[in-house]
Design an enzyme around this catalytic site. Structure first.
Site, PDB file in Angstrom:
ATOM      1  CG  HIS A  82      14.774  -0.661   9.820  1.00  0.00           C
ATOM      2  ND1 HIS A  82      15.466   0.188   8.992  1.00  0.00           N
ATOM      3  CD2 HIS A  82      14.774  -0.079  11.043  1.00  0.00           C
ATOM      4  CE1 HIS A  82      15.863   1.248   9.690  1.00  0.00           C
ATOM      5  NE2 HIS A  82      15.460   1.114  10.932  1.00  0.00           N
ATOM      6  CG  ASP A 161      13.510  10.348   8.895  1.00  0.00           C
ATOM      7  OD1 ASP A 161      13.048  10.476  10.049  1.00  0.00           O
ATOM      8  OD2 ASP A 161      14.559   9.734   8.646  1.00  0.00           O
ATOM      9  NE  ARG A 168      13.651  12.346  16.438  1.00  0.00           N
ATOM     10  CZ  ARG A 168      13.710  11.079  16.032  1.00  0.00           C
ATOM     11  NH1 ARG A 168      13.616  10.795  14.746  1.00  0.00           N
ATOM     12  NH2 ARG A 168      13.822  10.108  16.887  1.00  0.00           N
ATOM     13  CB  SER A 183      12.059   8.399  12.282  1.00  0.00           C
ATOM     14  OG  SER A 183      13.289   8.217  11.648  1.00  0.00           O
ATOM     15  CE  LYS A 187      14.143   6.474   8.263  1.00  0.00           C
ATOM     16  NZ  LYS A 187      15.303   6.887   9.024  1.00  0.00           N
TER      17      LYS A 187
HETATM   18  N1  URA Z   1      16.617   5.116  13.181  1.00  0.00           N
HETATM   19  C1  URA Z   1      15.834   5.939  12.418  1.00  0.00           C
HETATM   20  O1  URA Z   1      15.778   5.798  11.204  1.00  0.00           O
HETATM   21  N2  URA Z   1      15.120   6.897  13.044  1.00  0.00           N
HETATM   22  C2  URA Z   1      15.148   7.090  14.373  1.00  0.00           C
HETATM   23  O2  URA Z   1      14.468   7.968  14.859  1.00  0.00           O
HETATM   24  C3  URA Z   1      15.977   6.246  15.169  1.00  0.00           C
HETATM   25  C4  URA Z   1      16.697   5.242  14.542  1.00  0.00           C
END
Ligand code: URA
Length: 430
Positions: A82, A161, A168, A183, A187
């Site tokens: 990621h 999220d 946000r 966040s 995931k």
């Molecule tokens: N990417 C995400 O998935 N969440 C965040 O808060 C910032 C970048």
């Protein structure tokens, strides 16, 4: 328990017990806590921060808000990757296929473009016929048979999220270490892999401004991953200048194919190899991704993945009708290329979305011709804009010209991978 009481505790710098965080998140998911109270709490978190125990409780509550993918049907150690987001960041299209060619199983759920940063799903969808919507059975079968699949997250994974992120985004509460860490890691944990390689970016084109804040974020994320029983390694990488030679969906797929054929930008290939090596290390696979690059097996793996997802690469990638050069405003050595400005120019051209409902333009983007360290003369092309109309292409030229900073002195490209973070701490690159 009252929302007001919970919000006040964070406003005053207190620490929440796990039950308060669960109460807030579950109440928000069920519509019992309105946006304005959640937004007030998010702002309090941005300003006051969270302890490690609070961040862990938030991450666990987020994971619990949805399903966790069961990947036990895929043999071997499954490794995810990621990036926290950058400009021209096509590492996912190069590093993971190289690792997969070495035998690592790569089940990867990716995202779309966010603000000025690009999204892997949008890049892949520029390949004619390709789908990123793989149901869990097809996703698992593809990882088992091909070794790698890159797909969109289903709405059942961490629904909290999706809601929180949208809130946000419009309440100036994105840049917070505990909020970003929970966040991303909720995931990744719900996506089910055994191990995770994180690319945490900092600099002009990233969400973290400097190396110290990126190391903090990387440390939080590694501890969350390890706490959830997933071996996790983070690389801290610079995103002051765009990565590689292109910014744009189809342009970046082509650049990835070229890089996998041994014709890649040196820095891009270096980062992709570091990521692939970490993935192999976590999977305890001994093969070297450098060999997969040299032999072309990484490129074959990437093509196999595109085809398995319906991609018709033989039809060619979309090409923009208009190509216009960006002339340099002066003479000198390229000292830096402002990644944020290049990302914003890409956004204007349709590489990402300015509004949620916008469609991306798969062919739009920017090809960098003068890299950091190159010498340029007045009027020489710094980049080529690919756009759907001449008017649109011309509209971004001043922004791009200002993004290139020139120096009278020779310039060396700065190091890209600055640190590695694992459960034992931070190791800085020499
Ligand atoms: N990417 C995400 O998935 N969440 C965040 O808060 C910032 C970048």
């Amino acid at each position: 328990m009252q929302a007001l009481e919970v919000i006040s505790r964070k406003r005053d710098g207190g620490e929440h017990p796990a039950e308060e965080i669960e109460f807030l998140l579950n109440g928000y998911l069920r519509g019992l806590i309105p946006d304005y109270q959640m937004a007030a709490w998010l702002m309090a978190v941005c300003i006051r921060g969270m302890t490690r125990a609070e961040t862990l409780a938030l991450t666990q509550a987020m994971v619990k808000s949805g399903e966790v993918l069961d990947l036990s049907g895929i043999p071997g150690v499954k490794v995810d990757k990621h990036s926290t987001g950058g400009v021209g960041d096509k590492v996912t299209l190069i590093g993971p296929p190289l690792a997969a060619a070495c035998g690592v199983k790569v089940p990867k759920l990716s995202g779309r473009a966010l603000a000025h940063t690009g999204g892997t799903l949008d890049k892949l969808e520029s390949v004619p016929g390709l789908t990123v919507d793989l149901d869990p059975d097809r996703f698992i079968r593809q990882v088992r048979e091909v070794g790698i699949a890159v797909a969109a997250q289903s709405p059942q994974i961490v629904p909290a999220d999706k809601l929180l992120y949208a809130l946000r985004d419009v309440t100036a509460t994105v840049p917070s270490v505990p909020l970003i860490a929970s966040s991303v890691m909720s995931k990744k944990i719900a996506a089910g892999a055994d191990a995770i390689v994180l690319d945490v970016k900092f600099g002009r084109g990233a969400f973290m401004p400097d190396v110290a804040s990126a190391e903090d974020l990387a440390t939080e994320m590694v501890l969350l991953g390890e706490g959830a029983g997933r071996r996790t390694v983070a690389l801290v990488t610079a995103m002051d200048n765009p990565l590689g030679r292109t910014v744009g969906n189809a342009l970046e797929v082509q650049e990835a194919l070229d890089a996998l054929a041994g014709m890649g930008d040196e820095e891009l290939v270096q980062v992709a190899l570091v990521v692939a090596r970490e993935m192999c290390w976590l999977a305890e696979v001994e093969a070297d991704p450098g060999d997969a690059l040299r032999s072309g097996s990484g490129r074959n793996k990437f093509l196999q993945m595109l085809i398995a997802q319906g991609g018709k690469i033989e039809m060619g990638l979309p090409r923009a009708p208009v190509h216009i050069e960006v002339p340099s405003l002066g003479d000198g050595h390229v000292q830096s290329i402002d990644a944020l400005e290049v990302g914003l120019a890409g956004l204007e051209l349709g590489v990402g979305r300015k509004k949620k409902q916008d469609q991306v333009d798969p062919a739009a983007g920017i090809v960098i011709e003068a890299q950091v360290g190159d010498r340029v003369q007045l009027g020489q092309s710094l980049a080529v804009v690919h756009a759907r109309s001449e008017e649109l292409a011309r509209s971004v030229i001043p922004r791009l010209q200002n993004a290139w900073k020139l120096s009278a002195n020779e310039v060396k490209r700065p190091p890209h991978v600055l640190a590695r973070v694992d459960k034992d701490g931070v190791t800085r690159a020499d």
